[in-house]
Enzyme design. Structure first.
Site, PDB file in Angstrom:
ATOM      1  CG  HIS A  37      -1.606   1.607   2.201  1.00 18.22           C
ATOM      2  ND1 HIS A  37      -2.460   1.373   0.820  1.00 18.22           N
ATOM      3  CD2 HIS A  37      -0.794   2.178   2.700  1.00 18.22           C
ATOM      4  CE1 HIS A  37      -2.816   3.107   1.698  1.00 18.22           C
ATOM      5  NE2 HIS A  37      -1.686   3.059   2.039  1.00 18.22           N
TER       6      HIS A  37
ATOM      7  CG  ASP B  53       5.676  18.400 -26.580  1.00 18.53           C
ATOM      8  OD1 ASP B  53       5.844  17.475 -25.949  1.00 18.53           O
ATOM      9  OD2 ASP B  53       4.734  17.294 -27.157  1.00 18.53           O
TER      10      ASP B  53
ATOM     11  CD1 TRP C 272       6.294   4.073   3.820  1.00 20.34           C
ATOM     12  CD2 TRP C 272       7.733   4.384   2.704  1.00 20.34           C
ATOM     13  NE1 TRP C 272       6.966   5.326   4.428  1.00 20.34           N
ATOM     14  CE2 TRP C 272       7.445   5.561   3.036  1.00 20.34           C
ATOM     15  CE3 TRP C 272       8.043   4.840   1.134  1.00 20.34           C
ATOM     16  CZ2 TRP C 272       7.674   6.919   3.044  1.00 20.34           C
ATOM     17  CZ3 TRP C 272       8.957   5.788   1.437  1.00 20.34           C
ATOM     18  CH2 TRP C 272       8.935   7.528   1.923  1.00 20.34           C
TER      19      TRP C 272
ATOM     20  CB  SER D  45      10.656   6.533 -14.739  1.00 20.58           C
ATOM     21  OG  SER D  45       9.304   6.746 -14.640  1.00 20.58           O
ATOM     22  CB  SER D  46      11.306   9.614 -10.700  1.00 18.93           C
ATOM     23  OG  SER D  46      10.780   8.796 -10.029  1.00 18.93           O
TER      24      SER D  46
ATOM     25  CG  HIS E  90      12.367  15.405   5.451  1.00 21.03           C
ATOM     26  ND1 HIS E  90      11.628  14.746   5.938  1.00 21.03           N
ATOM     27  CD2 HIS E  90      12.752  16.292   4.935  1.00 21.03           C
ATOM     28  CE1 HIS E  90      11.016  15.801   6.026  1.00 21.03           C
ATOM     29  NE2 HIS E  90      10.978  16.749   5.198  1.00 21.03           N
TER      30      HIS E  90
ATOM     31  CD  GLU F 286       9.755  10.404  -2.787  1.00 16.43           C
ATOM     32  OE1 GLU F 286      10.468  10.809  -3.619  1.00 16.43           O
ATOM     33  OE2 GLU F 286       8.523   9.996  -3.297  1.00 16.43           O
TER      34      GLU F 286
ATOM     35  CE1 TYR G 134       8.665  20.522   3.203  1.00 16.47           C
ATOM     36  CE2 TYR G 134       9.865  18.331   3.891  1.00 16.47           C
ATOM     37  CZ  TYR G 134       8.784  18.934   4.085  1.00 16.47           C
ATOM     38  OH  TYR G 134       9.245  19.791   5.352  1.00 16.47           O
TER      39      TYR G 134
ATOM     40  CB  SER H 297       0.156  29.694  -5.803  1.00 14.70           C
ATOM     41  OG  SER H 297       0.706  28.841  -4.158  1.00 14.70           O
TER      42      SER H 297
ATOM     43  CG  HIS I 201      12.994  14.778  10.868  1.00 15.96           C
ATOM     44  ND1 HIS I 201      12.563  16.227  10.383  1.00 15.96           N
ATOM     45  CD2 HIS I 201      12.523  14.216  10.042  1.00 15.96           C
ATOM     46  CE1 HIS I 201      12.059  15.277   9.177  1.00 15.96           C
ATOM     47  NE2 HIS I 201      12.433  14.775   8.926  1.00 15.96           N
ATOM     48  CG  HIS I 202      12.092  10.770   9.189  1.00 19.36           C
ATOM     49  ND1 HIS I 202      10.868  10.449   9.216  1.00 19.36           N
ATOM     50  CD2 HIS I 202      12.804  11.712   8.006  1.00 19.36           C
ATOM     51  CE1 HIS I 202      10.130  10.782   7.794  1.00 19.36           C
ATOM     52  NE2 HIS I 202      11.758  12.209   8.008  1.00 19.36           N
TER      53      HIS I 202
ATOM     54  CB  THR J  82       6.273  24.812   5.390  1.00 17.68           C
ATOM     55  OG1 THR J  82       7.220  24.395   6.081  1.00 17.68           O
ATOM     56  CG2 THR J  82       5.122  24.383   5.758  1.00 17.68           C
TER      57      THR J  82
ATOM     58  CE  LYS K 111       5.814  27.686  -0.806  1.00 18.13           C
ATOM     59  NZ  LYS K 111       5.346  27.699  -2.100  1.00 18.13           N
TER      60      LYS K 111
ATOM     61  NE  ARG L 203       3.998   3.435  11.023  1.00 14.87           N
ATOM     62  CZ  ARG L 203       5.001   4.156   9.619  1.00 14.87           C
ATOM     63  NH1 ARG L 203       6.292   4.987  10.483  1.00 14.87           N
ATOM     64  NH2 ARG L 203       4.877   3.918   8.825  1.00 14.87           N
TER      65      ARG L 203
HETATM   66  C1  HEM Z   1      -3.156   9.320  -1.873  1.00 17.86           C
HETATM   67  C2  HEM Z   1      -3.420   8.241  -0.592  1.00 17.86           C
HETATM   68  C3  HEM Z   1      -2.674   7.545   0.691  1.00 17.86           C
HETATM   69  C4  HEM Z   1      -0.866   7.743   0.235  1.00 17.86           C
HETATM   70  C5  HEM Z   1      -0.354   8.449  -0.982  1.00 17.86           C
HETATM   71  C6  HEM Z   1      -0.688   6.466   1.721  1.00 17.86           C
HETATM   72  C7  HEM Z   1       0.601   6.745   2.205  1.00 17.86           C
HETATM   73  C8  HEM Z   1       1.216   5.719   3.299  1.00 17.86           C
HETATM   74  C9  HEM Z   1       2.014   5.327   3.213  1.00 17.86           C
HETATM   75  C10 HEM Z   1       3.336   6.480   3.063  1.00 17.86           C
HETATM   76  C11 HEM Z   1       2.179   4.535   4.344  1.00 17.86           C
HETATM   77  C12 HEM Z   1       2.958   3.666   5.166  1.00 17.86           C
HETATM   78  C13 HEM Z   1       3.038   2.335   4.822  1.00 17.86           C
HETATM   79  C14 HEM Z   1       3.821   1.551   5.785  1.00 17.86           C
HETATM   80  O1  HEM Z   1       3.812   1.715   7.202  1.00 17.86           O
HETATM   81  O2  HEM Z   1       4.915   1.045   5.250  1.00 17.86           O
HETATM   82  C15 HEM Z   1       0.781   3.749   4.866  1.00 17.86           C
HETATM   83  C16 HEM Z   1      -0.317   3.342   5.434  1.00 17.86           C
HETATM   84  C17 HEM Z   1      -1.183   3.052   5.881  1.00 17.86           C
HETATM   85  N1  HEM Z   1      -2.525   3.844   5.165  1.00 17.86           N
HETATM   86 FE1  HEM Z   1      -2.228   5.173   3.474  1.00 17.86          FE
HETATM   87  N2  HEM Z   1      -2.169   6.144   1.682  1.00 17.86           N
HETATM   88  C18 HEM Z   1      -2.878   6.802   1.590  1.00 17.86           C
HETATM   89  C19 HEM Z   1      -4.467   6.848   1.837  1.00 17.86           C
HETATM   90  C20 HEM Z   1      -4.394   6.079   2.091  1.00 17.86           C
HETATM   91  C21 HEM Z   1      -6.016   5.381   2.687  1.00 17.86           C
HETATM   92  C22 HEM Z   1      -7.739   5.729   1.867  1.00 17.86           C
HETATM   93  C23 HEM Z   1      -6.241   4.861   3.633  1.00 17.86           C
HETATM   94  C24 HEM Z   1      -7.366   3.458   4.867  1.00 17.86           C
HETATM   95  C25 HEM Z   1      -8.185   3.616   4.223  1.00 17.86           C
HETATM   96  C26 HEM Z   1      -4.954   4.006   4.222  1.00 17.86           C
HETATM   97  C27 HEM Z   1      -4.319   3.448   5.102  1.00 17.86           C
HETATM   98  C28 HEM Z   1      -3.210   3.208   5.571  1.00 17.86           C
HETATM   99  C29 HEM Z   1      -3.168   2.538   6.734  1.00 17.86           C
HETATM  100  C30 HEM Z   1      -3.913   1.685   7.505  1.00 17.86           C
HETATM  101  C31 HEM Z   1      -1.523   2.226   6.594  1.00 17.86           C
HETATM  102  C32 HEM Z   1      -0.759   1.283   7.555  1.00 17.86           C
HETATM  103  C33 HEM Z   1      -0.639   2.082   8.979  1.00 17.86           C
HETATM  104  C34 HEM Z   1       0.334   0.463   9.311  1.00 17.86           C
HETATM  105  O3  HEM Z   1       0.150   0.657  10.091  1.00 17.86           O
HETATM  106  O4  HEM Z   1       1.860   1.069   8.770  1.00 17.86           O
HETATM  107  N3  HEM Z   1      -3.676   5.011   3.110  1.00 17.86           N
HETATM  108  N4  HEM Z   1      -0.321   5.093   4.135  1.00 17.86           N
HETATM  109 CU   LIG Z   2      11.449  13.863   7.212  1.00 19.55          CU
END
Ligand code: HEM
Ligand SMILES: [Cu+2]
Ligand SMILES: [Cu+2]
Lengths: 538, 365
Positions: free
Chosen positions: A79, A108, A144, A172-173, A256, A258, A260, A271, A305-306, A331, A334, A453
């Site tokens: 996810h 273009d 992740w 790609s990026s 970090h 990333e 931003y 803006s 800081h992480h 920030t 802004k 978490r």
């Molecule tokens: C643009 C939309 C989203 C982004 C960019 C995003 C991003 C992320 C990221 C980076 C993580 C950390 C993954 C990890 O811990 O390894 C995460 C975890 C998670 N996200 Fe999202 N998320 C999005 C939408 C959602 C939505 C819509 C939901 C729920 C309905 C959701 C629920 C969760 C949950 C439950 C976790 C796990 C937390 C954990 O146990 O570590 N996320 N998400």
């Molecule tokens: Cu950071």
């Protein structure tokens, strides 16, 4: 308006797209490629969202009901990876492709073939990543952030495919970033000075430099993982003289910047939209540019800081705490500038403005929790709890994703020549903004009360807020069906619009035909036009 | 249907606000000076954020309310003011400096571990904690309690579901304790919110943290760093007792460990070994090899019908003692437990291996 038929002899250039599927495979057109990026990002958003629904379903109540813990870890990992690398980043690249040439008076992108390549790598990278679910031992399950040694010695075999996919995504990026830099610096209308550029272009230019600096570091760290796993090195293995904490330093030196990368273009979009619907020029154009640049610079010097709990010496903790707090200053500038732009304007609240106003509000809440997390001693209690999960979802979902949705609605008339259904869009907005807060706000409480978490099951005192959060999650997930309908309905049945459907809108893109022509500007816009459309003219 | 009833009852509970009192909304103040410092900092930053939010959002919402076209408001045209920009750059800096001062003090204070009266060594393993009292010569392993393990899939949960262990860490009150934290495999994190102690356990490195607990009681925490499959299932429970009770506990623990050491010298019967082996197996091995011995292939192999388990005892002892790839080393278990669990594996699951005595394990070490 600016069609080129008069200036270019016939038979030399095609003016329209090729027919059929090959149009999309072979295209070098910034608009086609922009659309490809956007649809790809949207598909990934839905897949990543489906995985999140699985996570929230398992967390609906205490106990393991639906899956094994290992599969739960695969879901959170995939996810996170899919949302970051598959949804948010490609969506911004897509917006950049669509908008930057139109905003700087260019026909273009500077490197159209590379542009094609940088998009077409993505489906393969995404496919490889997703295919790990079907491999023996399952998909990556180390979060992740893939900390070693969980991602090296203790990881499933599919990790090597994950590494390959990350390499492809990085290519790609980087190519996308090079292309944007080349376009902005070389293809800009000759009469346009840097300080005439609209803020979306500015923020993307700065983001590109972040990408070029950060993505190679990511490539480096996954390569070290690869050799640790397969070729007997011990970068991250203490028994061989390595150090697992070094992994985190390298990862966050990428990680970090990333975050931003995922928010600066959103600042740019905001803006544009606020001045349009406040009918007032953007307040503090140049301070916005400088603030963006300082945030980008600071983002390189705060990575640890992480890592406050990895056993960092006091001096390190102090330094990273101060540097992190410092980011709050630009920030804040802004946010203050946006509010000052609204101040004494003449506001209306069409859907893009609603998304943007809620962006300012909710992103700032994410900023407050970020400030709290930056206080090193307090981070002892926040770190790796749901407080962090709430924080990064406020900045990523109600930050980055919100701006992407706002931008899509705002520029959709220019892309299609048609208007979306405003009342449906308002319903969708309220549905999403209410459910997303039911989803993520209670997670602050969960984190403060002590819920870590990345756990698939929890003790009973966390049950109520998890239930609420899951219900909000399902409602939020369902809202995306409506968004799909709104966009498809606009493309198919939308009412034709004029060239400038938003009365207060400024910018060169609005001087093009109602539906922007296949090649944006074949003759560069004049100085007078640039000045009239610039963000800092009254 | 059951889910639906829990759902509605929770929604009802939500409405009756007094329920919130039971469920934490905020950070714990805890029972150490460190945790109280952290709590104070947290509240200070929180209120600063609230004040800023009221000012910024207040302005924004006033503007949204008053400066709207539908009320006939005409747009002004100002768009620049260096004075204002300077103002809202300087004020935040001043606010930040005023927060940084107490934060720095707290950070310096909590990092100072020089004044400890005693030391506890904490070693993380996938997915359990090992506690060593180096001076007292006590060492034991703390696993998720069986009552929690048994109710993961069921509807009836015990009182401290997922927050109960088989062997609790016991600490004296009003004593400066230094924790040395390390790991045997991946990164874990030892976190007890009430102590304000949360420290990464890094394999191959030792981190330290300290706590002086000033209230007798039972405190619970969890692993706070993703460490694989059962990361959510390795809780921490600490009993903080009076100094007298602590001395008694130490004496009792030492004599118990001496008894175990003595029993390693006697010859054990097969049924004794099997009885002990089953419980050691369920606590230490079942997470990977499963209660039924079938494992979770391809990552965790079955022990049923395994070549090693049905082959010569020496190979079997070797892999359990020293581990192999993702199979952890179990040197930390005593000779009796090891002999018992190895015998159990060799005899249970329809296996046909020989029995193993504590003396065999001892000589293989
Ligand atoms: C643009 C939309 C989203 C982004 C960019 C995003 C991003 C992320 C990221 C980076 C993580 C950390 C993954 C990890 O811990 O390894 C995460 C975890 C998670 N996200 Fe999202 N998320 C999005 C939408 C959602 C939505 C819509 C939901 C729920 C309905 C959701 C629920 C969760 C949950 C439950 C976790 C796990 C937390 C954990 O146990 O570590 N996320 N998400
Ligand atoms: Cu950071
Ligand atoms: Cu863990």
């Amino acid at each position: 308006m600016t069609t080129a038929t008069a200036t270019i002899p016939h038979g030399v250039h095609h003016h329209g797209p090729e027919k059929g599927l090959m149009r999309w495979i072979k295209t070098t057109n910034h608009k086609d490629i922009g659309s490809l990026y956007m649809w790809f990002a949207f598909a990934m958003l839905l897949i990543g969202g489906a995985l999140a629904m699985g996570i929230r379903a398992e967390l609906l109540q205490p106990g393991m009901q639906l899956m094994e813990p290992q599969f739960f870890n695969q879901l959170t990992t995939m996810h996170g990876l899919i949302m970051v690398f598959g949804a948010i980043m490609p969506a911004f690249v897509g917006l950049g492709n669509w908008l930057i040439p139109m905003m700087i008076g260019a026909p273009d992108m500077a490197l159209p073939r590379m542009n094609n390549w940088s998009f077409w790598i993505l489906p393969f990278a995404g496919g490889i990543l997703l295919s790990t679910f079907f491999m023996e031992g399952g998909a990556p399950a180390f979060g992740w952030t893939f900390y070693a040694p969980l991602s090296t010695t203790f990881a499933p075999d599919s990790t090597d495919f994950f590494i390959f996919a990350v390499h492809l995504l990085g290519f790609s990026s980087i190519m996308g970033a090079i292309n944007i830099i080349a376009t902005v610096l070389n293809m800009r209308a000759p009469e346009m000075k840097l300080m005439d550029m609209p803020l979306f272009v500015w923020t993307w230019l700065i983001t590109s430099f972040l990408l070029i600096g950060a993505m190679p570091v990511l490539a480096g760290v996954v390569t070290m993982m690869l050799t640790d796993r397969n070729f007997g090195t011990a970068f991250f293995d203490a028994t061989g003289g390595g150090d697992p904490v070094m992994f985190q330093h390298i990862f966050w030196f990428f990680g970090h910047p990333e975050v931003y990368i995922m928010i600066l273009p959103a600042f740019g979009i905001t803006s544009h939209i606020i001045p349009t619907f406040a009918r007032k020029p953007l307040f503090g154009y140049s301070s916005m540019v400088y603030a963006t640049a300082s945030i980008a610079f600071l983002s390189y010097i705060v990575w640890a800081h992480h890592m406050f709990l990895t056993g960092m010496p006091v001096a390190g903790g102090l330094y990273f705490m101060y540097a992190t707090m410092l980011i709050a200053v630009p920030t804040g500038v802004k946010v203050f500038n946006w509010v000052a732009t609204m101040w004494r304007g003449s506001m209306t609240f069409e859907a893009p403005m609603l998304w943007t106003l809620s962006f300012v509000f909710l992103f700032t809440i994410g900023g407050f929790s970020g400030l709290m997390l930056g206080i090193a001693p307090a981070d002892i209690q926040y770190h790796d709890t749901y407080f962090v999960v709430a924080h990064f979802h406020y900045v990523l979902v109600t930050g980055a994703l919100w701006a992407i949705i706002a931008a899509t609605l705002y520029w959709l008339p220019k892309w299609t020549g048609k208007m979306y259904n405003e009342s449906l869009a308002k319903i969708h907005f309220w549905w999403a903004v209410i459910s997303v807060n039911i989803l993520f706000f209670p997670q602050h409480f969960l984190g403060l009360a002590g819920m870590p978490r990345r756990i698939p099951d929890y003790s009973l005192q966390f049950a109520d807020f998890n239930l609420i959060s899951s219900i909000g999650g399902f409602a939020f997930g369902a809202s995306f069906f409506l968004l799909t309908y709104i966009v498809v309905d606009c493309i198919r049945n939308g009412k034709p619009v004029s060239a400038r459907p938003w009365k207060g809108a400024k910018g060169l893109e609005w001087t093009l035909d109602a539906k922007a022509p296949y090649h944006s500007f074949n003759t560069p816009p004049s100085r007078a036009l640039i000045e009239a459309e610039s963000q800092h003219s009254a | 249907m059951k889910r639906l009833t829990t759902l509605t009852s929770a929604l009802v509970a939500l409405v009756s606000t007094n329920v919130f009192a039971e469920y934490g909304l905020n950070m714990t103040e805890g029972v150490t000076s460190v945790s109280r410092n952290i709590y104070d900092l947290h509240m200070m930053v929180f209120w600063v954020c609230v004040v800023i939010a009221v000012v910024v959002f207040g302005t924004m919402f006033y503007s949204i309310f008053a400066h709207r076209q539908s009320k006939g408001h005409q747009a002004a045209n100002f768009h620049e003011s260096t004075k204002v920009e300077l103002l809202w750059t300087t004020i935040p800096i001043l606010i930040l400096v005023s927060m940084a001062i107490p934060a720095s003090k707290a950070l310096i204070d909590l990092e100072d571990t020089s004044k400890a009266d005693m030391t506890i060594k904490i070693t993380a393993h996938q997915w359990k904690w090992q506690y060593d009292y180096p001076k007292e010569n006590i060492s034991f392993i703390s696993n998720l309690a069986q009552s929690s393990k048994d109710s993961i899939k069921g509807d009836k949960k015990p009182e401290h579901y997922l927050l109960e262990v088989d062997n609790r860490l016991v600490l004296p009150v009003d004593t400066s304790i230094r924790f040395l934290v390390t790991s045997n495999d991946v990164i874990h994190n030892w976190w007890v919110p009430d102590f304000g102690v949360k420290q990464d356990a890094n394999p191959g490195f030792i981190n330290d943290a300290w706590a002086k607990i000033d209230k007798i009681g039972t405190y619970r925490g969890q692993c706070a760093e993703l460490c694989g499959k059962d990361h959510g299932f390795m809780p921490i429970v600490v009993d903080v007792v009076s100094k007298e009770d602590y001395a008694k506990w130490v004496a009792k623990q030492q004599s118990a460990q001496a008894a175990v050491a003595a029993s390693a010298n006697k010859i054990w019967s097969k049924s004794e070994l099997m009885a002990k082996g089953e419980s050691v197996y369920n606590t230490n091995c079942a997470a990977c090899h499963q209660k039924n011995g079938l494992g979770l292939p391809p990552v965790f192999p079955p022990v049923k019908d395994s070549k090693i388990v049905n082959g010569p005892a020496s190979e079997h002892i070797k892999i359990v003692l020293h581990g192999k790839a993702a199979m952890p080393a179990f040197k930390i278990l005593n000779d009796v437990d090891l002999a018992a669990v190895i015998t159990y594996e060799r005899v249970a699951f329809e296996n046909t291996g020989s029995i193993v005595q504590p003396a065999d394990v001892k000589s293989a070490r």
